[in-house]
Motif scaffolding. Structure first.
Motif: not given
Length: 63
Positions: A29-53
């Motif tokens: 899933t991370i690989n697909a998101i990085e390659k812009e083949k898949f958009d993350p769910s909103l909860p996943t996007a929020f988790k990433m935003a929190k992790l990366f501040e």
């Protein structure tokens, strides 16, 4: 949707596998998101935003 996940992940010195474990998704899933083949769910996007501040708008760019 464009994103800066790979750049932010590399700057934080974590692997796709580590990011996947932290966020609670598969490495594929991370690989697909990085390659812009898949958009993350909103909860996943929020988790990433929190992790990366970063606001979601600085991570994911809607064009």
């Amino acid at each position: 949707m464009k994103n800066r996940i790979r750049e932010l992940r590399v700057n934080k010195n974590i692997t796709q596998e580590e990011l996947a474990e932290i966020i609670g998704v598969s490495r594929q899933t991370i690989n697909a998101i990085e390659k812009e083949k898949f958009d993350p769910s909103l909860p996943t996007a929020f988790k990433m935003a929190k992790l990366f501040e970063k606001p979601i708008e600085e991570i994911f760019i809607y064009e």
